[in-house]
Motif scaffolding. Structure first.
Motif, mmCIF file in Angstrom:
data_model
loop_
_atom_site.group_PDB
_atom_site.id
_atom_site.type_symbol
_atom_site.label_atom_id
_atom_site.label_comp_id
_atom_site.label_asym_id
_atom_site.label_seq_id
_atom_site.Cartn_x
_atom_site.Cartn_y
_atom_site.Cartn_z
ATOM 1 N N ILE A 428 1.028 -1.074 0.034
ATOM 2 C CA ILE A 428 -0.095 -0.070 0.007
ATOM 3 C C ILE A 428 0.882 1.270 -0.047
ATOM 4 C CG2 ILE A 428 -1.689 1.237 1.423
ATOM 5 C CD1 ILE A 428 -1.957 -1.845 2.675
ATOM 6 N N GLN A 429 0.627 2.032 -0.902
ATOM 7 C CA GLN A 429 1.246 3.286 -0.860
ATOM 8 C C GLN A 429 0.711 4.382 -0.156
ATOM 9 O OE1 GLN A 429 1.196 5.778 -4.113
ATOM 10 N NE2 GLN A 429 2.781 7.015 -3.465
ATOM 11 N N ILE A 430 1.130 5.066 0.912
ATOM 12 C CA ILE A 430 0.538 6.504 1.520
ATOM 13 C C ILE A 430 1.307 7.334 1.328
ATOM 14 C CG2 ILE A 430 -0.690 4.867 3.235
ATOM 15 C CD1 ILE A 430 1.305 5.800 5.363
ATOM 16 N N GLN A 431 0.956 8.681 1.892
ATOM 17 C CA GLN A 431 1.619 9.656 2.247
ATOM 18 C C GLN A 431 1.688 10.126 3.825
ATOM 19 O OE1 GLN A 431 -0.126 13.019 -0.271
ATOM 20 N NE2 GLN A 431 -1.807 13.018 1.012
ATOM 21 N N SER A 432 2.917 10.196 4.362
ATOM 22 C CA SER A 432 3.103 10.345 5.656
ATOM 23 C C SER A 432 3.981 11.654 6.290
ATOM 24 C CB SER A 432 3.529 9.044 6.214
ATOM 25 O OG SER A 432 4.098 9.079 7.731
ATOM 26 N N ALA A 433 3.309 12.186 7.434
ATOM 27 C CA ALA A 433 4.327 13.115 8.189
ATOM 28 C C ALA A 433 5.059 12.438 9.399
ATOM 29 C CB ALA A 433 3.517 14.084 8.647
ATOM 30 N N MET A 434 5.183 11.184 9.292
ATOM 31 C CA MET A 434 5.873 10.578 10.539
ATOM 32 C C MET A 434 7.287 10.972 10.633
ATOM 33 S SD MET A 434 6.264 6.356 11.073
ATOM 34 C CE MET A 434 4.868 6.056 11.507
ATOM 35 N N LEU A 435 7.981 11.267 9.678
ATOM 36 C CA LEU A 435 9.406 11.626 9.818
ATOM 37 C C LEU A 435 9.452 13.042 9.938
ATOM 38 C CD1 LEU A 435 11.173 9.138 7.198
ATOM 39 C CD2 LEU A 435 10.408 8.761 9.698
#
Length: 458
Positions: A428-435
């Motif tokens: 699954i591809q997502i966009q993330s602000a985790m980093l």
């Protein structure tokens, strides 16, 4: 005079530098990182990891190139241009030059990319009109990029001019008011796009009642329409006009000539999902909804199926003995959206069959907002969705099991994860602000389907 000449030279030099820096095929070093989800233990592959304004393509559209090796995404690494990242190496390549508008369309059956953009002369004219507080519709180009040639030349460092890789398929008429909501047909011969109100009105049957704005965002009024361009010849055909505002045009990648779109209000719609054939016939609600249902974020996931979210995010209002809602019992909820979005009725990740018209609820979270942006695998094994907390949930459609696959992608992020299942159903591809250090900037991230689930036999 000498000072004027020097200024001209300086400006020309700066423009040359800008042009060189914005060259299609330019490569960027890998930022690839593998990070363990601190809550679920899932190993997450971040294909980008710096704050450069990365965003994935919307979940209604394909993300991977036809060879399965690259993902196309939006980024500010080169302002106004699109990027590709190699999933295994993390190397990045600029894949447009001259900008783009709206949706990026990655072909599934060929190494091609399609998008809309304004011609350079139109941009200049529009800028002049804006200075005089005027804005007029302009022609739009639909452009094709040959990714196979581009990636090959970029790899060996022998790039040609942009026109070698980019081909203008055709030009829309200014009076069409064409927008950037672009969708490539399953046969990859036609690209569908939205047209403006005045042009759409010409094709409405006489006497059609126009819809007004709906909800607190004051959106949804019609008319609107869909037209198409043949990407080989530039020929244009008209598909249909409707009495409401069209949004999120998408196609069935496995069935040529099948279009799905929505009535866009910025929230709950009186009837969100619609489908029509490319010749303008067969217009109907995809899923006929009631006033109690808040339907959103539909996405074609297989030859016969569309996934969508039936929201269960609003608190159930208290009622008095007559059944009337008690004033103030639902703080923070906008009354203008009506009675929809509560769990008094079935909610969750729903999947509608385009042929039988049957709908099934694949799963729902126990509490909270419920599943919001949704996707699924073309083979029918998996469904996936995010929620308001930016958590990602995976559903086994055979057993109805649901697991929290990944979390910690930060509610402060500048956008939602928008999960999209890969064509082979393994990730699954997502966009993330985790980093992100600022808790807002996004990166491109890949989440694997757990191996023990992939090995399941039914």
């Amino acid at each position: 005079m000498k000072q004027f000449f020097n200024s001209i030279v300086l400006v020309s030099f700066l423009l040359l530098i800008q042009s060189t820096n914005a060259q299609i095929g330019k490569r960027f070093p890998s930022e690839r990182k593998v990070v363990k989800d601190p809550v679920t233990g899932t190993m997450l592959t971040f294909l980008t990891s710096t704050a450069m304004g990365d965003n994935k393509i919307y979940q209604t559209h394909n993300q991977w190139t036809s060879d399965g090796e690259w993902l196309i995404f939006r980024s500010n690494r080169v302002e106004g241009e699109a990027m590709a990242v190699h999933e295994k190496t993390g190397e990045m390549v600029q894949v447009t030059e001259g900008g783009y508008v709206g949706m990026l369309n990655v072909a599934r059956n060929s190494m091609k990319l399609y998008f809309m953009r304004k011609p350079q002369d139109s941009i200049a004219k529009q800028n002049d009109k804006l200075k005089n507080r005027k804005r007029e519709s302009v022609s739009m180009q639909i452009v094709e990029v040959d990714l196979a040639k581009l990636f090959a030349d970029s790899k060996i460092g022998k790039l040609k001019k942009a026109d070698y890789y980019q081909r203008v398929c055709g030009l829309t008429q200014p009076e069409m008011g064409a927008g950037g909501d672009l969708a490539l047909d399953g046969d990859e011969n036609w690209a569908y796009f939205r047209v403006g109100k005045e042009y759409a009105a010409k094709y409405l049957p006489s006497g059609t009642k126009l819809e007004e704005n709906y909800g607190p965002r004051k959106m949804g009024a019609g008319p609107s329409g869909i037209a198409a361009m043949n990407v080989h010849t530039g020929a244009i055909k008209y598909v249909i006009s409707v009495p409401f505002q069209i949004g999120h045009i998408q196609t069935n990648p496995w069935v040529a000539g099948e279009i799905v779109f929505c009535w866009e209000t910025g929230g709950k719609s009186p009837q969100r999902t619609w489908t029509v054939l490319s010749d303008g016939t067969g217009l109907r609600p995809l899923y006929p909804e009631s006033e109690y249902e808040w339907v959103t974020h539909e996405a074609v996931i297989s030859k016969d199926e569309v996934a969508m979210a039936i929201m269960g995010h609003r608190k159930i209002q208290s009622q008095d003995t007559t059944g009337t809602a008690v004033s103030g019992a639902n703080p923070g909820q906008e009354a203008a959206w009506g009675v929809s979005g509560t769990r008094e009725k079935p909610t969750g990740l729903a999947i509608v069959n385009l042929r039988t018209r049957e709908m099934k609820i694949a799963g729902q979270t126990d509490s909270g907002s419920g599943l919001w942006h949704v996707s699924g695998s073309p083979d029918g094994r998996w469904a996936v969705g995010d929620d308001f907390s930016r958590s990602i949930y995976l559903i086994d459609r055979h057993t109805n099991e649901m697991m929290l696959l990944s979390t910690g992608h930060k509610q402060t992020a500048s956008d939602h994860p928008h999960p999209t299942m890969s064509p082979d159903g393994t990730k699954i591809q997502i966009q993330s602000a985790m980093l992100s250090e600022d808790n807002r900037s996004m990166n491109i991230c890949i989440i694997p389907v757990p191996e023990e689930w992939l090995q399941r036999k039914y």
